[in-house]
Design a protein around this motif. Structure first.
Motif, mmCIF file in Angstrom:
data_model
loop_
_atom_site.group_PDB
_atom_site.id
_atom_site.type_symbol
_atom_site.label_atom_id
_atom_site.label_comp_id
_atom_site.label_asym_id
_atom_site.label_seq_id
_atom_site.Cartn_x
_atom_site.Cartn_y
_atom_site.Cartn_z
ATOM 1 N N MET A 125 -47.709 -4.773 11.849
ATOM 2 C CA MET A 125 -48.566 -3.708 12.349
ATOM 3 C C MET A 125 -47.928 -3.077 13.579
ATOM 4 S SD MET A 125 -52.548 -3.863 13.518
ATOM 5 C CE MET A 125 -53.068 -3.854 11.808
ATOM 6 N N ASP A 126 -47.951 -1.752 13.636
ATOM 7 C CA ASP A 126 -47.434 -1.060 14.818
ATOM 8 C C ASP A 126 -48.381 -1.273 15.987
ATOM 9 O OD1 ASP A 126 -45.294 -0.065 13.423
ATOM 10 O OD2 ASP A 126 -46.322 1.786 12.852
ATOM 11 N N LEU A 127 -47.812 -1.566 17.158
ATOM 12 C CA LEU A 127 -48.594 -1.732 18.378
ATOM 13 C C LEU A 127 -48.382 -0.481 19.234
ATOM 14 C CD1 LEU A 127 -47.859 -5.498 19.197
ATOM 15 C CD2 LEU A 127 -49.694 -4.515 17.807
ATOM 16 N N HIS A 128 -49.275 0.469 19.096
ATOM 17 C CA HIS A 128 -49.068 1.791 19.697
ATOM 18 C C HIS A 128 -49.221 1.791 21.207
ATOM 19 C CE1 HIS A 128 -48.904 3.491 15.703
ATOM 20 N NE2 HIS A 128 -50.073 2.940 15.401
ATOM 21 N N LEU A 139 -43.670 -12.788 24.097
ATOM 22 C CA LEU A 139 -43.328 -12.556 22.695
ATOM 23 C C LEU A 139 -42.390 -13.653 22.225
ATOM 24 C CD1 LEU A 139 -43.154 -10.863 20.091
ATOM 25 C CD2 LEU A 139 -41.315 -9.541 21.179
ATOM 26 N N GLY A 141 -43.779 -13.476 17.242
ATOM 27 C CA GLY A 141 -44.529 -12.243 17.040
ATOM 28 C C GLY A 141 -45.387 -12.204 15.794
ATOM 29 N N THR A 142 -45.474 -13.314 15.054
ATOM 30 C CA THR A 142 -46.224 -13.275 13.794
ATOM 31 C C THR A 142 -47.719 -13.062 14.014
ATOM 32 O OG1 THR A 142 -46.321 -15.696 13.781
ATOM 33 C CG2 THR A 142 -44.545 -14.664 12.544
ATOM 34 N N LEU A 144 -48.908 -11.603 17.155
ATOM 35 C CA LEU A 144 -49.016 -10.361 17.924
ATOM 36 C C LEU A 144 -48.995 -9.128 17.027
ATOM 37 C CD1 LEU A 144 -46.791 -10.863 21.109
ATOM 38 C CD2 LEU A 144 -49.257 -10.508 21.016
ATOM 39 N N PHE A 145 -48.138 -9.160 16.004
ATOM 40 C CA PHE A 145 -47.996 -7.996 15.144
ATOM 41 C C PHE A 145 -48.878 -8.072 13.895
ATOM 42 C CE2 PHE A 145 -44.185 -7.846 17.722
ATOM 43 C CZ PHE A 145 -44.064 -6.495 17.999
ATOM 44 N N SER A 146 -49.837 -8.986 13.890
ATOM 45 C CA SER A 146 -50.719 -9.119 12.727
ATOM 46 C C SER A 146 -52.017 -8.335 12.869
ATOM 47 C CB SER A 146 -51.060 -10.598 12.492
ATOM 48 O OG SER A 146 -51.914 -11.092 13.519
ATOM 49 N N GLN A 204 -53.505 -4.879 19.271
ATOM 50 C CA GLN A 204 -53.534 -5.517 20.596
ATOM 51 C C GLN A 204 -53.720 -4.422 21.652
ATOM 52 O OE1 GLN A 204 -53.422 -8.776 20.615
ATOM 53 N NE2 GLN A 204 -52.573 -9.239 18.603
ATOM 54 N N ASP A 214 -39.953 -10.729 25.955
ATOM 55 C CA ASP A 214 -39.294 -11.357 24.812
ATOM 56 C C ASP A 214 -38.580 -12.642 25.212
ATOM 57 O OD1 ASP A 214 -38.087 -11.925 22.438
ATOM 58 O OD2 ASP A 214 -36.785 -10.168 22.407
#
Length: 280
Positions: free
Chosen positions: A1-4, A25, A28-29, A31-33, A36, A44
């Motif tokens: 998923m994009d975190l805009h 980070l 990221g599995t 965070l990007f699910s 946020q 990172d």
């Protein structure tokens, strides 16, 4: 998923001040699910160069927070010479995730999410693991895994504090283990995950209840208890509101499965032919 909302991603090796909207980070599995919206910057950890798994001279095993599930699985299957080694693969398999997730998801991320069904929480709590936490000023503190996860999605982490590693003591790795998992669906999230460890040195038994509860509970007995004593210990420690409630299982069902699987674990480790008898 994009975190805009993310405006910057920085290397954790650059010691910049922590600020509101920052997040560590790892793989990221998580965070990007999902969205946020409260985050603005990711820090990172992937280039920190931490050794994934280190067996110390005292026999303890230190697992870096950035160790992936794939690395942990491979180590447990190929390199760990200890009676508890099969438990590593059993807990990794409890993810029911694809190889892509296994190669990105980290042990530290699973602990810091604090989700009841987190199998790395189950593994490290059952093996009496200790978290090493590092604050922004570099100071360190230690906390047991069973105390680190304080509720569903809650953990003992201060703002900007980092989970550096989890250490499993040598004594725990020498234990015989028993593993039980239950789900409402064939490929569903764990509704109850029970692990027993029997210490050959002194005959003590520990039973860890997770997934069924909002946080892990580890029950230690100097001598193996009978069925009723184990049941009373669990019911006496886990409040009714601490049996987890979501679409993967009602609290009543989770309590029932927790008590049932705890007894199966106890019998497997302490009763001759316990696996067969406990399954009746």
């Amino acid at each position: 998923m994009d975190l805009h909302t993310i405006a910057d991603v920085r290397d954790a090796r650059r010691h910049e001040p922590w600020r509101p909207g920052d997040a560590w980070l790892g793989g990221g599995t998580y965070l990007f699910s999902e969205p946020q919206p409260h985050l603005r910057r990711l820090v990172d950890l992937s280039r920190m160069g931490w050794e994934p798994l280190v067996r110390h001279e005292d026999g303890s095993l230190e697992i870096a927070a950035t160790c992936t599930i794939a690395q942990l699985s491979r180590y447990g299957r190929r390199f760990l010479e200890a009676p508890a080694a099969p438990l590593f693969e059993q807990c990794c398999r409890a993810f029911l995730a694809s190889f892509k997730i296994w190669n990105m998801a980290t042990v530290g991320g699973n602990l810091c999410n604090g989700l009841p069904a987190g199998p790395m929480i189950s593994l490290t709590a059952a093996l009496d693991g200790t978290c090493l936490l590092q604050a922004q000023d570099g100071s360190l503190r230690e906390v047991k895994v069973v105390d680190f996860v304080t509720g569903a999605g809650r953990k003992d982490l201060a703002e900007g504090e980092l989970l550096r590693s989890v250490t499993l003591p040598a004594r725990a790795l020498e234990c015989r283990t028993a593993f039980r998992q239950a789900s409402l669906y064939g490929l569903g999230r764990s509704g109850a995950l029970l692990i027993g460890t029997l210490d050959p040195a002194d005959g003590s038994l520990a039973v860890t209840v997770s997934a069924a509860t909002v946080r892990p509970f580890r029950f230690w007995f100097p001598l193996p208890p009978d069925r009723e004593r184990l049941r009373r210990a669990i019911d006496g420690a886990v409040r009714p509101d601490e049996w987890f409630d979501d679409i993967h299982g009602l609290p009543e069902w989770r309590r029932h499965m927790g008590l049932r699987l705890a007894e199966e674990v106890r019998r497997e480790l302490t009763v001759p032919d316990g696996t067969r008898e406990g399954a009746r």
